[in-house]
Design a protein around this motif. Sequence first.
Motif, mmCIF file in Angstrom:
data_model
loop_
_atom_site.group_PDB
_atom_site.id
_atom_site.type_symbol
_atom_site.label_atom_id
_atom_site.label_comp_id
_atom_site.label_asym_id
_atom_site.label_seq_id
_atom_site.Cartn_x
_atom_site.Cartn_y
_atom_site.Cartn_z
ATOM 1 N N PHE A 172 0.826 -1.216 0.000
ATOM 2 C CA PHE A 172 0.000 0.000 0.000
ATOM 3 C C PHE A 172 0.861 1.267 0.000
ATOM 4 N N GLY A 173 2.155 1.096 -0.247
ATOM 5 C CA GLY A 173 3.039 2.256 -0.395
ATOM 6 C C GLY A 173 3.554 2.847 0.908
ATOM 7 N N MET A 174 3.408 2.104 2.003
ATOM 8 C CA MET A 174 3.937 2.635 3.275
ATOM 9 C C MET A 174 5.405 2.238 3.406
ATOM 10 N N SER A 175 6.175 3.034 4.124
ATOM 11 C CA SER A 175 7.541 2.604 4.421
ATOM 12 C C SER A 175 7.520 1.903 5.774
ATOM 13 N N ILE A 176 8.314 0.850 5.879
ATOM 14 C CA ILE A 176 8.225 -0.056 7.031
ATOM 15 C C ILE A 176 9.368 0.200 8.006
ATOM 16 N N HIS A 177 8.983 0.405 9.248
ATOM 17 C CA HIS A 177 9.939 0.607 10.344
ATOM 18 C C HIS A 177 9.543 -0.384 11.432
ATOM 19 N N TYR A 178 10.516 -0.857 12.194
ATOM 20 C CA TYR A 178 10.114 -1.780 13.261
ATOM 21 C C TYR A 178 11.050 -1.721 14.450
ATOM 22 N N HIS A 179 10.450 -2.104 15.589
ATOM 23 C CA HIS A 179 11.230 -2.287 16.808
ATOM 24 C C HIS A 179 10.918 -3.691 17.295
ATOM 25 N N ASN A 180 11.955 -4.414 17.657
ATOM 26 C CA ASN A 180 11.789 -5.800 18.097
ATOM 27 C C ASN A 180 12.909 -6.105 19.067
ATOM 28 N N ARG A 181 12.691 -7.114 19.910
ATOM 29 C CA ARG A 181 13.774 -7.474 20.837
ATOM 30 C C ARG A 181 15.032 -7.840 20.053
ATOM 31 N N ILE A 188 14.946 -10.728 5.343
ATOM 32 C CA ILE A 188 13.573 -10.249 5.596
ATOM 33 C C ILE A 188 13.555 -8.718 5.593
ATOM 34 N N GLU A 189 14.559 -8.135 6.241
ATOM 35 C CA GLU A 189 14.648 -6.658 6.210
ATOM 36 C C GLU A 189 14.717 -6.164 4.771
ATOM 37 N N GLU A 190 15.501 -6.880 3.954
ATOM 38 C CA GLU A 190 15.641 -6.451 2.547
ATOM 39 C C GLU A 190 14.326 -6.598 1.792
ATOM 40 N N GLU A 191 13.675 -7.737 1.982
ATOM 41 C CA GLU A 191 12.402 -7.974 1.283
ATOM 42 C C GLU A 191 11.383 -6.880 1.635
ATOM 43 N N LEU A 192 11.347 -6.518 2.909
ATOM 44 C CA LEU A 192 10.340 -5.557 3.367
ATOM 45 C C LEU A 192 10.837 -4.117 3.283
ATOM 46 N N GLU A 193 12.097 -3.976 2.888
ATOM 47 C CA GLU A 193 12.765 -2.652 2.909
ATOM 48 C C GLU A 193 12.511 -1.999 4.269
ATOM 49 N N ALA A 194 12.701 -2.804 5.309
ATOM 50 C CA ALA A 194 12.342 -2.358 6.656
ATOM 51 C C ALA A 194 13.529 -1.740 7.385
#
Length: 328
Positions: A172-181, A188-194
């Motif tokens: 849907f055109g959002m940029s993905i950011h995440y926080h995780n332990r 996976i980061e590359e696939e999601l461009e996270a």
Amino acid sequence: MAKKKPVVVITRKLPDVVETRMRELFETRLNESDRALTQAELVEAVRTADVLVPTVTDRIDAAVLSQAGPNLKLIANFGNGVDNIDVSTANTRGINVTNTPGVLTEDTADMTMALILSVPRRLSSGIKALESGEWNGWSPTWMLGHRIWGKRLGIIGMGRIGQAVARRAKAFGMSIHYHNRRRVPSHIEEELEATYWDSLDQMLARMDVVSIHCPHTPGTFHLLSARRLKLLKKDAYVVNTARGEVIDENALIRMLEAGELAGAGLDVFEHEPAVNPKLVKLDNVLLLPHMGSATIEGRIEMGEKVIINIKTFMDGHRPPDRVLPSML
Ligand SMILES: O=CC(=O)O
């Protein structure tokens, strides 16, 4: 002589096909009424069962476990989250705990995406306006929401569901950011461009939408505290399909009332099934009655997982979805 079938006590009504299969395999005790058991009824269940099949609505705490009969060896939760069960106490008492991971990932991610799209675009307000006859026709300035495309999504908890949400949001055109332990593997980061944020606080301050996908544990209780909620931008949205306890709900309500946050999409609440009436009064929220995994397919697959866990355990093997205290 045929092996005695284990006594399996199921606390809630399950899909028919699941109950039928359970009856074939086990000495099954069903709850025909589909109301949550009282604590006294739960105690009675753990006294007599070889296997207990509870759901999110049953609190299997240390007090209940202290009443467990000698035969209780497995709690096969019909659900992914196990915050309803005191897993450490169960473990110390030699009672195994299993859950149903994986099969509700896509359904919960769909529901999350529905909220991520619906809240900024004011679906709930639009429906109410149409149903109440308030709508006078198209207007260039009426019922304007916020665009999703190009916005930043901050995912708290990048497990299976978090990743499934990220995949949808990226489309849907959002940029993905995440926080995780832990940081997720680089492919996976590359696939999601996270983008990974080691600091939750810093991530929160930059996001347009924040979506919660971590389990509720003592470590994540009120993770979105009053202090952290204040770090969010005034035009940010909060979405929660995980567990209500992860957000300080009173603090969230105060901020929504004061216009210090743009809105929230909540499928879970801190004191379910009670929903704070102040939340219901707000018009910048979309509230759902814990429906994230509520698909016919998902509930049948959850039942199949429960059956496999019980069967494997009863055959003397390690059940595939065993939950250990160290995993929480
Ligand atoms: O909320 C439902 C679950 O954890 O399975």
